[in-house]
Write a protein that holds these residues in place. Structure first.
Motif, PDB file in Angstrom:
ATOM      1  N   ARG A  12       0.818  -1.209   0.000  1.00 15.43           N
ATOM      2  CA  ARG A  12       0.000   0.000   0.000  1.00 15.43           C
ATOM      3  C   ARG A  12       0.852   1.260   0.000  1.00 15.43           C
ATOM      4  NH1 ARG A  12      -2.409   0.445   6.106  1.00 15.43           N
ATOM      5  NH2 ARG A  12      -0.441   1.073   7.014  1.00 15.43           N
ATOM      6  N   ARG A  13       2.106   1.174   0.402  1.00 18.39           N
ATOM      7  CA  ARG A  13       3.003   2.327   0.407  1.00 18.39           C
ATOM      8  C   ARG A  13       3.937   2.340  -0.798  1.00 18.39           C
ATOM      9  NH1 ARG A  13       1.292   6.220   3.702  1.00 18.39           N
ATOM     10  NH2 ARG A  13       0.818   5.446   5.757  1.00 18.39           N
ATOM     11  N   GLN A  14       3.894   1.327  -1.638  1.00 18.39           N
ATOM     12  CA  GLN A  14       4.812   1.280  -2.769  1.00 18.39           C
ATOM     13  C   GLN A  14       4.620   2.418  -3.760  1.00 18.39           C
ATOM     14  OE1 GLN A  14       4.679  -2.650  -4.412  1.00 18.39           O
ATOM     15  NE2 GLN A  14       6.343  -3.341  -3.107  1.00 18.39           N
ATOM     16  N   PRO A  15       3.406   2.818  -4.105  1.00 17.21           N
ATOM     17  CA  PRO A  15       3.289   3.965  -5.020  1.00 17.21           C
ATOM     18  C   PRO A  15       3.908   5.241  -4.450  1.00 17.21           C
ATOM     19  CG  PRO A  15       1.220   2.788  -4.930  1.00 17.21           C
ATOM     20  CD  PRO A  15       2.092   2.202  -3.862  1.00 17.21           C
ATOM     21  N   GLN A  16       3.707   5.469  -3.164  1.00 16.55           N
ATOM     22  CA  GLN A  16       4.298   6.656  -2.545  1.00 16.55           C
ATOM     23  C   GLN A  16       5.820   6.559  -2.505  1.00 16.55           C
ATOM     24  OE1 GLN A  16       1.729   4.969  -1.117  1.00 16.55           O
ATOM     25  NE2 GLN A  16       0.067   6.440  -0.984  1.00 16.55           N
ATOM     26  N   LEU A  17       6.335   5.362  -2.241  1.00 14.39           N
ATOM     27  CA  LEU A  17       7.784   5.168  -2.242  1.00 14.39           C
ATOM     28  C   LEU A  17       8.360   5.407  -3.627  1.00 14.39           C
ATOM     29  CD1 LEU A  17      10.416   4.274  -0.868  1.00 14.39           C
ATOM     30  CD2 LEU A  17       9.787   1.916  -1.418  1.00 14.39           C
ATOM     31  N   ALA A  18       7.685   4.913  -4.649  1.00 17.00           N
ATOM     32  CA  ALA A  18       8.154   5.126  -6.017  1.00 17.00           C
ATOM     33  C   ALA A  18       8.183   6.610  -6.354  1.00 17.00           C
ATOM     34  CB  ALA A  18       7.266   4.362  -6.992  1.00 17.00           C
ATOM     35  N   LEU A  19       7.141   7.341  -5.964  1.00 18.93           N
ATOM     36  CA  LEU A  19       7.104   8.779  -6.237  1.00 18.93           C
ATOM     37  C   LEU A  19       8.186   9.509  -5.447  1.00 18.93           C
ATOM     38  CD1 LEU A  19       5.675  10.980  -7.826  1.00 18.93           C
ATOM     39  CD2 LEU A  19       4.129  11.253  -5.901  1.00 18.93           C
ATOM     40  N   ILE A  68      -0.506   7.447  -8.828  1.00 17.51           N
ATOM     41  CA  ILE A  68       0.746   7.869  -8.211  1.00 17.51           C
ATOM     42  C   ILE A  68       1.904   7.061  -8.787  1.00 17.51           C
ATOM     43  CG2 ILE A  68       2.042   7.921  -6.035  1.00 17.51           C
ATOM     44  CD1 ILE A  68      -0.648   8.477  -4.639  1.00 17.51           C
ATOM     45  N   ALA A  69       1.706   5.757  -8.937  1.00 13.35           N
ATOM     46  CA  ALA A  69       2.757   4.907  -9.512  1.00 13.35           C
ATOM     47  C   ALA A  69       3.051   5.304 -10.952  1.00 13.35           C
ATOM     48  CB  ALA A  69       2.348   3.447  -9.424  1.00 13.35           C
ATOM     49  N   THR A  70       2.020   5.638 -11.710  1.00 15.77           N
ATOM     50  CA  THR A  70       2.227   6.077 -13.096  1.00 15.77           C
ATOM     51  C   THR A  70       3.014   7.376 -13.138  1.00 15.77           C
ATOM     52  OG1 THR A  70       0.166   5.019 -13.766  1.00 15.77           O
ATOM     53  CG2 THR A  70       1.054   6.687 -15.244  1.00 15.77           C
ATOM     54  N   ALA A  71       2.716   8.290 -12.243  1.00 14.96           N
ATOM     55  CA  ALA A  71       3.470   9.544 -12.174  1.00 14.96           C
ATOM     56  C   ALA A  71       4.938   9.276 -11.855  1.00 14.96           C
ATOM     57  CB  ALA A  71       2.863  10.469 -11.132  1.00 14.96           C
TER      58      ALA A  71
END
Length: 90
Positions: A12-19, A68-71
């Motif tokens: 659940r935190r992976q998109p934020q980590l990627a950004l 968020i992951a796409t960004a």
């Protein structure tokens, strides 16, 4: 009486980590260029990590997490293209 709790998804935190990695890669690709080896040892690894984590997060993320992951993927790709252009032009 037994209460069954669903486990929270691990990503659940992976998109934020990627950004976060993609945003940290921006100064790594621009400001760190004057350091020895340029942004290759700061910006490129952060950008690659942002793309990899972003691609993995898109598979199972919620719709907002997918955006968020796409960004993060787009930003990481722009950073890598920037580094490649800067290397060829310089």
């Amino acid at each position: 009486m037994s209460v069954h709790a669903e486990p929270l998804p691990q990503n659940r935190r992976q998109p934020q980590l990627a950004l976060l990695l993609a945003v940290l890669g921006i100064p790594g690709c621009t400001v760190a260029w004057s350091l020895p080896a340029g942004g290759f040892w700061i910006g490129v690894p952060l950008s690659i990590a942002a793309i990899v984590i972003g691609v993995r997060a898109r598979a199972t993320a919620s719709p907002s997490g997918r955006r968020i992951a796409t960004a993060a993927i787009v930003l990481g790709a722009i950073e890598i293209l920037f580094m490649a252009t800067w290397t060829v032009a310089g």
